[in-house]
Design a protein around this motif. Structure first.
Motif, PDB file in Angstrom:
ATOM      1  N   UNK A 133       0.843  -1.194   0.000  1.00 33.02           N
ATOM      2  CA  UNK A 133       0.000   0.000   0.000  1.00 33.02           C
ATOM      3  C   UNK A 133       0.879   1.244   0.000  1.00 33.02           C
ATOM      4  N   UNK A 134       0.709   2.066  -1.029  1.00 29.06           N
ATOM      5  CA  UNK A 134       1.387   3.349  -1.117  1.00 29.06           C
ATOM      6  C   UNK A 134       0.326   4.435  -0.921  1.00 29.06           C
ATOM      7  N   UNK A 135       0.448   5.222   0.110  1.00 31.54           N
ATOM      8  CA  UNK A 135      -0.542   6.276   0.372  1.00 31.54           C
ATOM      9  C   UNK A 135      -0.301   7.405  -0.615  1.00 31.54           C
ATOM     10  N   UNK A 136      -0.834   7.222  -1.838  1.00 27.94           N
ATOM     11  CA  UNK A 136      -0.472   8.117  -2.944  1.00 27.94           C
ATOM     12  C   UNK A 136      -0.867   9.568  -2.711  1.00 27.94           C
ATOM     13  N   UNK A 137      -1.932   9.787  -1.942  1.00 31.30           N
ATOM     14  CA  UNK A 137      -2.385  11.161  -1.700  1.00 31.30           C
ATOM     15  C   UNK A 137      -1.319  11.977  -0.960  1.00 31.30           C
ATOM     16  N   UNK A 138      -0.425  11.297  -0.259  1.00 30.58           N
ATOM     17  CA  UNK A 138       0.593  11.985   0.534  1.00 30.58           C
ATOM     18  C   UNK A 138       1.923  12.146  -0.207  1.00 30.58           C
ATOM     19  N   UNK A 139       1.977  11.729  -1.482  1.00 26.10           N
ATOM     20  CA  UNK A 139       3.247  11.673  -2.188  1.00 26.10           C
ATOM     21  C   UNK A 139       3.237  12.433  -3.503  1.00 26.10           C
ATOM     22  N   UNK A 140       4.443  12.836  -3.923  1.00 29.40           N
ATOM     23  CA  UNK A 140       4.634  13.409  -5.250  1.00 29.40           C
ATOM     24  C   UNK A 140       4.721  12.265  -6.264  1.00 29.40           C
ATOM     25  N   UNK A 141       4.525  12.594  -7.531  1.00 29.20           N
ATOM     26  CA  UNK A 141       4.513  11.554  -8.557  1.00 29.20           C
ATOM     27  C   UNK A 141       5.822  10.763  -8.602  1.00 29.20           C
ATOM     28  N   UNK A 142       6.956  11.429  -8.480  1.00 28.36           N
ATOM     29  CA  UNK A 142       8.233  10.717  -8.555  1.00 28.36           C
ATOM     30  C   UNK A 142       8.404   9.774  -7.368  1.00 28.36           C
ATOM     31  N   UNK A 143       7.830  10.144  -6.224  1.00 30.07           N
ATOM     32  CA  UNK A 143       7.893   9.268  -5.058  1.00 30.07           C
ATOM     33  C   UNK A 143       7.019   8.033  -5.246  1.00 30.07           C
ATOM     34  N   UNK A 144       5.858   8.221  -5.846  1.00 26.57           N
ATOM     35  CA  UNK A 144       4.990   7.080  -6.155  1.00 26.57           C
ATOM     36  C   UNK A 144       5.703   6.112  -7.101  1.00 26.57           C
ATOM     37  N   UNK A 145       6.349   6.677  -8.113  1.00 24.49           N
ATOM     38  CA  UNK A 145       7.045   5.852  -9.106  1.00 24.49           C
ATOM     39  C   UNK A 145       8.159   5.040  -8.452  1.00 24.49           C
ATOM     40  N   UNK A 146       8.954   5.678  -7.611  1.00 20.95           N
ATOM     41  CA  UNK A 146      10.063   4.981  -6.968  1.00 20.95           C
ATOM     42  C   UNK A 146       9.578   3.936  -5.965  1.00 20.95           C
ATOM     43  N   UNK A 147       8.503   4.238  -5.267  1.00 22.94           N
ATOM     44  CA  UNK A 147       7.947   3.266  -4.319  1.00 22.94           C
ATOM     45  C   UNK A 147       7.415   2.042  -5.061  1.00 22.94           C
ATOM     46  N   UNK A 148       6.732   2.270  -6.175  1.00 20.20           N
ATOM     47  CA  UNK A 148       6.208   1.158  -6.966  1.00 20.20           C
ATOM     48  C   UNK A 148       7.341   0.309  -7.534  1.00 20.20           C
ATOM     49  N   UNK A 149       8.416   0.958  -7.982  1.00 21.96           N
ATOM     50  CA  UNK A 149       9.569   0.223  -8.490  1.00 21.96           C
ATOM     51  C   UNK A 149      10.178  -0.647  -7.400  1.00 21.96           C
ATOM     52  N   UNK A 150      10.269  -0.105  -6.190  1.00 21.13           N
ATOM     53  CA  UNK A 150      10.812  -0.876  -5.064  1.00 21.13           C
ATOM     54  C   UNK A 150       9.923  -2.065  -4.740  1.00 21.13           C
ATOM     55  N   UNK A 151       8.612  -1.858  -4.770  1.00 25.70           N
ATOM     56  CA  UNK A 151       7.669  -2.937  -4.484  1.00 25.70           C
ATOM     57  C   UNK A 151       7.771  -4.041  -5.530  1.00 25.70           C
ATOM     58  N   UNK A 152       7.843  -3.652  -6.791  1.00 20.96           N
ATOM     59  CA  UNK A 152       7.952  -4.627  -7.875  1.00 20.96           C
ATOM     60  C   UNK A 152       9.265  -5.404  -7.770  1.00 20.96           C
ATOM     61  N   UNK A 153      10.344  -4.692  -7.559  1.00 16.97           N
ATOM     62  CA  UNK A 153      11.666  -5.322  -7.473  1.00 16.97           C
ATOM     63  C   UNK A 153      11.747  -6.331  -6.335  1.00 16.97           C
ATOM     64  N   UNK A 154      11.001  -6.066  -5.258  1.00 15.04           N
ATOM     65  CA  UNK A 154      11.096  -6.890  -4.058  1.00 15.04           C
ATOM     66  C   UNK A 154      10.096  -8.043  -4.031  1.00 15.04           C
ATOM     67  N   UNK A 155       9.259  -8.154  -5.045  1.00 15.71           N
ATOM     68  CA  UNK A 155       8.393  -9.322  -5.154  1.00 15.71           C
ATOM     69  C   UNK A 155       6.940  -9.127  -4.789  1.00 15.71           C
ATOM     70  N   UNK A 156       6.511  -7.899  -4.522  1.00 14.25           N
ATOM     71  CA  UNK A 156       5.090  -7.665  -4.244  1.00 14.25           C
ATOM     72  C   UNK A 156       4.272  -7.989  -5.488  1.00 14.25           C
ATOM     73  N   UNK A 157       3.079  -8.502  -5.276  1.00 16.05           N
ATOM     74  CA  UNK A 157       2.211  -8.867  -6.390  1.00 16.05           C
ATOM     75  C   UNK A 157       1.379  -7.682  -6.872  1.00 16.05           C
ATOM     76  N   UNK A 158       1.025  -6.812  -5.940  1.00 15.39           N
ATOM     77  CA  UNK A 158       0.201  -5.643  -6.247  1.00 15.39           C
ATOM     78  C   UNK A 158       0.794  -4.405  -5.603  1.00 15.39           C
ATOM     79  N   UNK A 159       0.512  -3.262  -6.186  1.00 14.88           N
ATOM     80  CA  UNK A 159       0.651  -1.990  -5.504  1.00 14.88           C
ATOM     81  C   UNK A 159      -0.762  -1.447  -5.325  1.00 14.88           C
ATOM     82  N   UNK A 160      -1.042  -0.937  -4.132  1.00 12.04           N
ATOM     83  CA  UNK A 160      -2.383  -0.464  -3.770  1.00 12.04           C
ATOM     84  C   UNK A 160      -2.276   0.999  -3.381  1.00 12.04           C
ATOM     85  N   UNK A 161      -3.259   1.815  -3.764  1.00  9.50           N
ATOM     86  CA  UNK A 161      -3.075   3.267  -3.708  1.00  9.50           C
ATOM     87  C   UNK A 161      -3.450   3.944  -2.398  1.00  9.50           C
ATOM     88  N   UNK A 162      -4.087   3.266  -1.471  1.00 11.50           N
ATOM     89  CA  UNK A 162      -4.503   3.970  -0.263  1.00 11.50           C
ATOM     90  C   UNK A 162      -4.937   3.009   0.831  1.00 11.50           C
TER      91      UNK A 162
END
Length: 245
Positions: A133-162
């Motif tokens: 879960x990435x609390x997207x409302x609290x983040x800038x777009x570049x932060x969302x992108x980097x968090x999603x990349x970290x989640x994908x790289x580490x094996x998470x199946x989904x990214x969730x927005x809130x």
């Protein structure tokens, strides 16, 4: 996945993770919630760890998955405590684990710690679905992108927005988030959560590219759709195929 036309209420329910994370809910109220989930056969229910055993019991003869949360709703616990929470959920029988990513790590660009957190939790839950879960409302777009990349790289199946505890995003913000995730973490699936209270919004979110929807209004969404689409009988007026003289 892009959905342009939901064929029936059963298909619509299969895209919805029906959610109830009310921390003051009674057992009788949770039983009622689970019976509603059972009636419409959602993809999953997302509930507090307290009620995972009850959900496994009530939903035992269905295909509905039981999901619960780790580090909820703030995500600032230590990695070790989140891993322990995840293990406890596995022991209870949870099928899906939603972990709140540490916003401090995201804002401080400590991506190695984000990756360590998700990787260790994924190792703990194994083949069960792990959603970051990435609390997207609290983040800038570049932060969302980097968090999603970290989640994908580490094996998470989904990214969730809130978590649902922050003001819901507008439809255009949600679609923007979907575009960011698809571009920067193209292999990870996407769940949009929060503020989805009717079929029109749900369809827009799915059309925008989301794989799943999280909503505490899932029952109302599907029930209303079913009434409009499947339970309304319209008798067409008779027509002739030749022009009258």
């Amino acid at each position: 996945m892009v959905i342009y036309n939901i064929k029936n209420s059963k298909e619509l329910a299969s895209y919805i993770n029906y959610t109830n994370l009310n921390n003051m809910i009674t057992e009788s109220e949770m039983r009622e919630f689970l019976e509603k989930a059972k009636e419409l056969n959602f993809n999953s229910v997302i509930i507090s760890p307290t009620y995972v055993p009850l959900a496994k019991e009530i939903l035992a003869e269905t295909n509905i998955k039981v999901g619960s949360v780790v580090g909820f709703p703030l995500g600032f616990e230590s990695i070790e405590s989140k891993v322990a929470e995840a293990k406890a959920l596995v022991d209870l029988g949870a099928d899906e684990i939603d972990v709140v990513m540490n916003l401090s790590y995201i804002k401080d660009e400590k991506y190695e710690l984000l990756e360590k957190e998700i990787k260790e939790i994924k190792e703990t839950v194994g083949e069960r679905t792990l959603k970051a879960i990435i609390e997207t409302k609290a983040l800038e777009d570049y932060q969302k992108a980097n968090a999603a990349k970290a989640a994908e790289k580490s094996g998470a199946d989904f990214v969730k927005t809130a978590t649902g505890f922050v003001t819901p995003n507008h439809i255009f913000e949600n679609v923007n988030d979907i575009n960011i995730f698809q571009k920067h973490a193209p292999k990870i699936k996407i769940e949009i959560n929060g503020g989805i209270n009717d079929y029109k919004t749900a369809n827009q979110i799915l059309t925008g590219g989301a794989d799943k929807i999280g909503s505490d209004m899932g029952y109302e969404i599907v029930k209303r759709y079913k009434e409009l689409r499947e339970n309304t009988q319209v008798t067409p007026k008779p027509i002739t195929l030749t022009k009258k003289d």
